[in-house]
Design an enzyme around this catalytic site. Structure first.
Site, PDB file in Angstrom:
ATOM      1  N   GLY A  25       0.842  -1.198   0.000  1.00 42.06           N
ATOM      2  CA  GLY A  25       0.000   0.000   0.000  1.00 42.06           C
ATOM      3  C   GLY A  25       0.870   1.238   0.000  1.00 42.06           C
ATOM      4  N   VAL A  59       3.980   1.155   2.167  1.00 43.62           N
ATOM      5  CA  VAL A  59       3.701   0.204   3.239  1.00 43.62           C
ATOM      6  C   VAL A  59       4.063  -1.170   2.678  1.00 43.62           C
ATOM      7  CG1 VAL A  59       1.954  -0.705   4.790  1.00 43.62           C
ATOM      8  CG2 VAL A  59       1.776   1.652   3.989  1.00 43.62           C
ATOM      9  N   ASP A  91     -11.489  10.015  12.024  1.00 47.07           N
ATOM     10  CA  ASP A  91     -11.490   9.572  10.615  1.00 47.07           C
ATOM     11  C   ASP A  91     -11.906   8.107  10.546  1.00 47.07           C
ATOM     12  OD1 ASP A  91     -11.261   9.716   7.911  1.00 47.07           O
ATOM     13  OD2 ASP A  91      -9.073   9.666   7.853  1.00 47.07           O
TER      14      ASP A  91
HETATM   15  P1  AMP Z   1      -2.213   3.712   5.746  1.00 46.54           P
HETATM   16  O1  AMP Z   1      -1.068   4.622   5.535  1.00 46.54           O
HETATM   17  O2  AMP Z   1      -2.312   3.219   7.154  1.00 46.54           O
HETATM   18  O3  AMP Z   1      -3.509   4.259   5.247  1.00 46.54           O
HETATM   19  O4  AMP Z   1      -1.883   2.400   4.860  1.00 46.54           O
HETATM   20  C1  AMP Z   1      -1.966   2.398   3.480  1.00 46.54           C
HETATM   21  C2  AMP Z   1      -2.433   1.034   2.979  1.00 46.54           C
HETATM   22  O5  AMP Z   1      -1.483   0.039   3.357  1.00 46.54           O
HETATM   23  C3  AMP Z   1      -3.748   0.579   3.605  1.00 46.54           C
HETATM   24  O6  AMP Z   1      -4.864   1.027   2.886  1.00 46.54           O
HETATM   25  C4  AMP Z   1      -3.638  -0.930   3.533  1.00 46.54           C
HETATM   26  O7  AMP Z   1      -4.006  -1.406   2.239  1.00 46.54           O
HETATM   27  C5  AMP Z   1      -2.136  -1.164   3.707  1.00 46.54           C
HETATM   28  N1  AMP Z   1      -1.858  -1.444   5.129  1.00 46.54           N
HETATM   29  C6  AMP Z   1      -1.536  -0.575   6.106  1.00 46.54           C
HETATM   30  N2  AMP Z   1      -1.343  -1.211   7.255  1.00 46.54           N
HETATM   31  C7  AMP Z   1      -1.534  -2.516   7.017  1.00 46.54           C
HETATM   32  C8  AMP Z   1      -1.490  -3.694   7.838  1.00 46.54           C
HETATM   33  N3  AMP Z   1      -1.205  -3.626   9.124  1.00 46.54           N
HETATM   34  N4  AMP Z   1      -1.740  -4.877   7.270  1.00 46.54           N
HETATM   35  C9  AMP Z   1      -2.051  -4.949   5.958  1.00 46.54           C
HETATM   36  N5  AMP Z   1      -2.125  -3.883   5.149  1.00 46.54           N
HETATM   37  C10 AMP Z   1      -1.865  -2.675   5.668  1.00 46.54           C
END
Ligand code: AMP
Length: 985
Positions: free
Chosen positions: A629, A636, A747
């Site tokens: 992600g 990520v 959010d």
């Molecule tokens: P965020 O910055 O937290 O919005 O993360 C961006 C994207 O990364 C999210 O929409 C998920 O698809 C993926 N992601 C973040 N954290 C996790 C996690 N702990 N496990 C799996 N996918 C994650």
């Protein structure tokens, strides 16, 4: 004279190319034909005045009974004859640069003239002269070039006339026209016929390509390359070519056109395949009959759609037969020999009918049931070798809890299962008859020992009938009696039912509470709060006091007892210190979790906040595997955390992209400072951070199924209301925990909930700046902040009043998103329209199939008066109640398909009725069924409107969610007079 409308002749000849005899046609275009012109030739003779020795003369002759004109000269016996006969101007046509001159003539034998043999000639000459225009009677010998001397093959004697035919080629013609001239130098000649023509390769079709008529030898080319055009419904990668020879023959065809898919070759053209036949590719082949279990009702089929109930897998060729679904696996048996070790062997037999396929695999599903409430077993259960994609008919299941009931279902899948929605499960589901026990419960908490600075406690656990001997852990909470409620300290993860707590304040009353946690993580009820006091400063422990009193009464023997007691006490203390930090002390900062959220901004140095709330990880313990992600600060990744002394675990790794500022680094790490303060099953768990190295990282538990909104969209219609409400319960529990800690999320939205492969939902996204920067839904307000409008409570939009009550509003929207399988709240209404509708007391309508109780709860979350909205604690209780009596989910909220299915569902994208069944299915996101409709012969929207629920099922729509979506959409289509409204409350 017929020069231009010339007679056309087709000549046939044969050529051998690559050993194949090819028939070639040549066409002649005649420019001049003396014989056809009759008497009025008007050719010029020279010298003009020849006195009594005339040169060329027109003579009328009769041959084979027909009359014609010829030119003759016969000045034999005269010296130095130079008689010229010139044709009229011959226009050169097209690009013919090479013309043929065919002469028929008679030459008299010189020997047949007595005494004239000395001067008599038996030949004459052919000349030509090019010109751009007709020069009329002007004649200059010098302008003519000799083409050839014409000599007869057979000479005409006194008795016998011999007609000769000679053909000469005049080449390299380039001007508008030309003249021919015949020079007589003393022969006796009769010119019976002069024919001037050029040759063309006629228009033709070869290899399904058409080639235009082409002048042979045009442009001074002996072999002319000509490109063809594929005939109608034929195609080729490269344009076919052929050569036109100077003799007007087509030779050496190169390349080939082929009938396009759905057409086959028939006599130089392409014809549609007959009904029941198909052709998938452009080829020279014929159409093939439809393969097994498919049909082609229309002519010109590119492939034959499968019969209803039959499918092709993605890897199956479209030209191949269709196959049916496998029937259910048979004779599912569980062997429970190792049940005490939590193991079970499931075996079964192949399905009776494989649907004609050999790619059968099996999947095992497990449900854990308590009080007839069932849920997925979760990731704790292990399957050997796996629980999906099994090719063998057995699986070993382990890590089962002996006190729970399990139901296992085995499904047979094949390459076509995905198209059929659901594989038929095994004919028999297996339920293990294992029992269920209450979670452990603490009965008494007692003080074992006290001192001014320490207290030793122990407690009892209620005996649990039929419960297996499982390890239990304890969570101890305590605080000073007079302190504020939020100064609670927690000593977690105690493995024994006793603890000594040191460093206490002398002479102070403390309140203690113990909670047992069973091995599967489920918490038992807490003990009541118990008060124990430390001894005042300088006070001896009470057993010591007793000793002193006894000493006063007892003398030396008692002194001995004192020594023994002291010795025993020291030994006990030593044994406590050997129990390790978890049991005895709370000096590790990780165990001191505050009960109220601390804003990392309150720390002057945010780096200290990170150190306080997050464990530092060495980067060598983190391995990144793949990007999953994009976060606000960088990619990520999915990866593995190999911490020393711990099992390797999959983790998500958030990275900080290079080139960051110190402020960005601090904002990035603030998420870890916040997340690190939370410990809850439904809050994403922070494993730790990397801050001491250049590339900062935040390492969290890995959630296999990613963001909830995407996950639900991808599994539209695949979960029961019970499962969806189970997910909501998890989110609500996480939010209750956050609100109990006085943390306001701001959010909360399905996109910020992560799902693991046990379908557990966890709240995530705790960045400090996230609402302002990170969220793509964020919209700038007049005050400059960024707010995700459709998820945010009106008071938070209006005057930034963010509270747990505004989080409850957002939770209501998340409920709607979940029940609508990830549909966008308020569909494509603009933010402005949403705010206006909310202000006018409109609320989202119930999603399709939404239990009435769940929709009622949503409406409660959306009450204008925030103090009237339920609290997260109320929401968790209500959802628990619903889950404990699944009957309560059966009453479905009123649903209006016109508003609940996306707006365009009542008409095509431009507001007109749908033009085709596929356009309609695409608009309601059911395009996977286009083939089912086509195969069933439902080809028009009129037919769609006639369909009953039974018909929809019969064409192969099996998933109840999909069935309803289609049925409701048809309902909506039938009632197009109603306009859109959003429900008012
Ligand atoms: P965020 O910055 O937290 O919005 O993360 C961006 C994207 O990364 C999210 O929409 C998920 O698809 C993926 N992601 C973040 N954290 C996790 C996690 N702990 N496990 C799996 N996918 C994650």
């Amino acid at each position: 004279m017929d020069c231009f409308g010339g007679v056309r002749h087709l000549l046939f000849s044969y050529v051998l190319i690559n050993g194949i005899l090819i028939t070639l046609q040549t066409k002649e275009e005649v420019l001049l034909d003396m014989r056809a012109t009759g008497g009025e030739l008007g050719w010029l003779t020279w010298p003009l005045d020849q006195g009594d020795r005339p040169g060329w003369e027109v003579v009328q002759r009769t041959l084979n009974g027909s009359q014609f004109y010829s030119y003759s000269v016969c000045n034999i016996g005269e010296r130095e004859q130079d008689n010229w006969l010139r044709t009229t101007f011959i226009q050169r046509r097209s690009s013919a640069s090479r013309v043929f001159v065919e002469l028929q003539f008679i030459v008299r034998d010189c020997n047949s003239f007595d005494g004239a043999s000395l001067t008599c000639k038996e030949t004459f000459n052919l000349y030509t002269s090019e010109s751009d225009a007709d020069v009329g009677m002007t004649f200059r010998k010098g302008q003519f070039k000799k083409v050839s001397t014409i000599a007869p093959d057979e000479i005409t004697s006194k008795n016998k006339m011999r007609i000769n035919t000679e053909t000469r080629v005049v080449e390299n013609l380039s001007r508008n026209g030309f003249y021919l001239a015949f020079q007589d130098i003393g022969a006796c000649v009769a010119l019976l016929s002069v024919r001037v023509y050029y040759k063309t390769c006629p228009e033709t079709i070869k290899s399904l390509a058409s080639f235009p008529e082409t002048v042979a030898g045009g442009e001074n080319q002996a072999l002319q390359e000509v490109s063809g055009k594929c005939v109608e419904n034929a195609i080729s990668e490269e344009l076919p070519r052929i050569y036109c020879t100077a003799d007007g023959e087509w030779v050496v065809p190169v390349g080939q056109c082929q009938c396009k898919p759905g057409y086959e070759e028939a006599e130089d053209s392409c014809q549609e395949c007959q009904p029941g036949f198909f052709k998938a590719e452009a080829s020279s082949g014929k159409c093939d009959p439809c393969p097994a279990h498919s049909q082609g009702p229309e002519p010109g089929a590119l492939f034959c759609p499968c019969d209803a109930g039959f499918y092709r897998a993605a890897s199956d060729p479209i030209t191949g037969p269709c196959s049916g679904l496998p029937s259910a696996p048979r004779d599912l048996v569980a062997t429970t020999t190792q049940l005490s070790a939590g193991k079970l062997l499931l075996t079964w037999k192949n399905p009776e009918d494989t649907g004609g396929r050999d790619d059968i695999t099996y999947g095992v599903k497990c449900q854990r049931c308590e009080d007839s409430v069932c849920q997925a077993c979760g990731e704790k259960i292990r399957y050997e070798p796996a629980n999906t994609g099994l090719t063998d008919t057995k699986v070993l299941v382990s890590e089962l809890d002996a006190h729970l009931n399990y139901t296992f279902t085995v499904e047979a899948h094949s390459g076509v299962s995905e198209f059929a929605g659901q594989a038929p499960p095994s004919s028999s589901a297996l339920t293990t008859s294992l029992h269920f026990t209450e979670p452990p419960k603490i009965t008494t908490v007692r003080m074992v020992e006290q001192s001014p600075t320490s207290l030793s406690l122990s407690w009892d656990v209620a005996p649990r009938p039929r419960a297996p001997s499982q390890p239990i852990r304890y969570k101890l909470t305590y605080r000073k009696k007079d302190d504020k409620i939020d100064n609670i300290l927690i000593v977690q993860k105690l493995e024994k039912s006793s603890v000594q707590i040191n460093n206490l304040t002398p002479g102070t009353a403390y309140l203690f509470m113990v909670q047992a946690i069973s091995s599967d993580g489920s918490p038992g009820s807490s003990s009541p709060e118990e008060q124990f006091d430390t001894l005042p400063e300088g006070y001896l422990p009470h057993n010591k006091t007793a000793v002193i009193l006894a000493a006063a009464a007892g003398g030396a023997t008692v002194l001995f007892i004192v020594l023994v007691v002291l010795f025993l006490r020291r030994r006990r203390r030593n044994s406590h210190t050997r129990q390790g930090p978890e049991d005895t002390c709370f000096s590790s900062p990780e165990q001191l979790k505050p009960l109220t959220y601390v804003d990392p901004h309150t720390y002057e140095d945010p780096n200290i906040a990170v150190l306080k709330f997050a464990t530092e990880i060495h980067p060598s313990h983190v391995t990144k595997q793949k990007v999953i992600g994009a976060g606000e600060f960088g990619e990520v990744y999915k990866g593995i955390l190999k911490a020393p002394g711990r099992k390797d675990v999959y983790v998500a790794i958030k990275t900080l992209k290079p080139g960051y500022t110190e402020k960005q680094r601090q904002d990035f790490l603030s998420e870890a400072s916040i997340m690190g303060q939370f410990t809850h099953q439904n809050i994403i768990h922070l494993e730790g951070v990397v801050t001491k190295f250049k590339h900062a990282m935040i390492v969290t538990e890995y959630m296999e199924n990613g963001a909830l909104d995407r996950y639900l969209k991808d599994h539209d219609g695949e979960f029961s209301s019970f499962q969806l409400v189970g997910m909501l319960r998890g989110i609500a529990a996480g939010m209750k925990y956050l609100s109990d800690m006085s943390y306001v999320h701001r959010d909360l939205a399905a996109r910020n909930i992560l799902v693991n492969n046990s379908l557990e939902c966890k709240v995530s996204d705790f960045g400090l700046s996230r609402v302002l920067e990170d969220d793509p839904e964020g919209t700038y307000t007049t005050s400059g902040g960024k707010i995700p409008i459709r998820w945010t409570a009106p008071e938070a939009i209006a005057y930034r009043k963010f509270t747990s009550a505004s989080d409850v509003w957002s939770f209501g929207i998340v409920m709607w998103e979940v029940m609508a399988f990830g549909e966008r709240p308020y569909w494509d209404m603009s933010n402005h329209e949403v705010m206006k509708a909310i202000n006018e007391a409109f609320r989202l309508p119930a999603p399709m199939d939404c239990p009435s109780a769940v929709y009622q709860l949503m409406l409660q979350c959306w009450l204008q008066d925030r103090s009237k909205r339920p609290r997260f604690g109320d929401i968790v209780s209500l959802l628990d109640k619903l889950l404990h009596s699944p009957e309560s989910l059966k009453a479905i909220a009123d649903f209006d398909p016109r508003v609940s299915i996306r707006l365009p569902s009542t008409s095509g994208s431009d507001g007109s009725p749908f033009r085709s069944v596929s356009e309609w299915l695409e608009s309601i996101k059911m395009s996977q069924y286009i083939e089912n409709f086509t195969c069933a012969g439902v080809l028009t929207m009129d037919q769609v409107l006639q369909m009953k629920n039974e018909d929809i099922k019969n064409i192969g729509v099996r998933l109840p969610g999909h069935l309803k979506r289609i049925a409701y959409s048809i309902l909506g289509l039938k009632d197009q007079t109603s306009t859109l409204s959003v429900f008012a409350v």
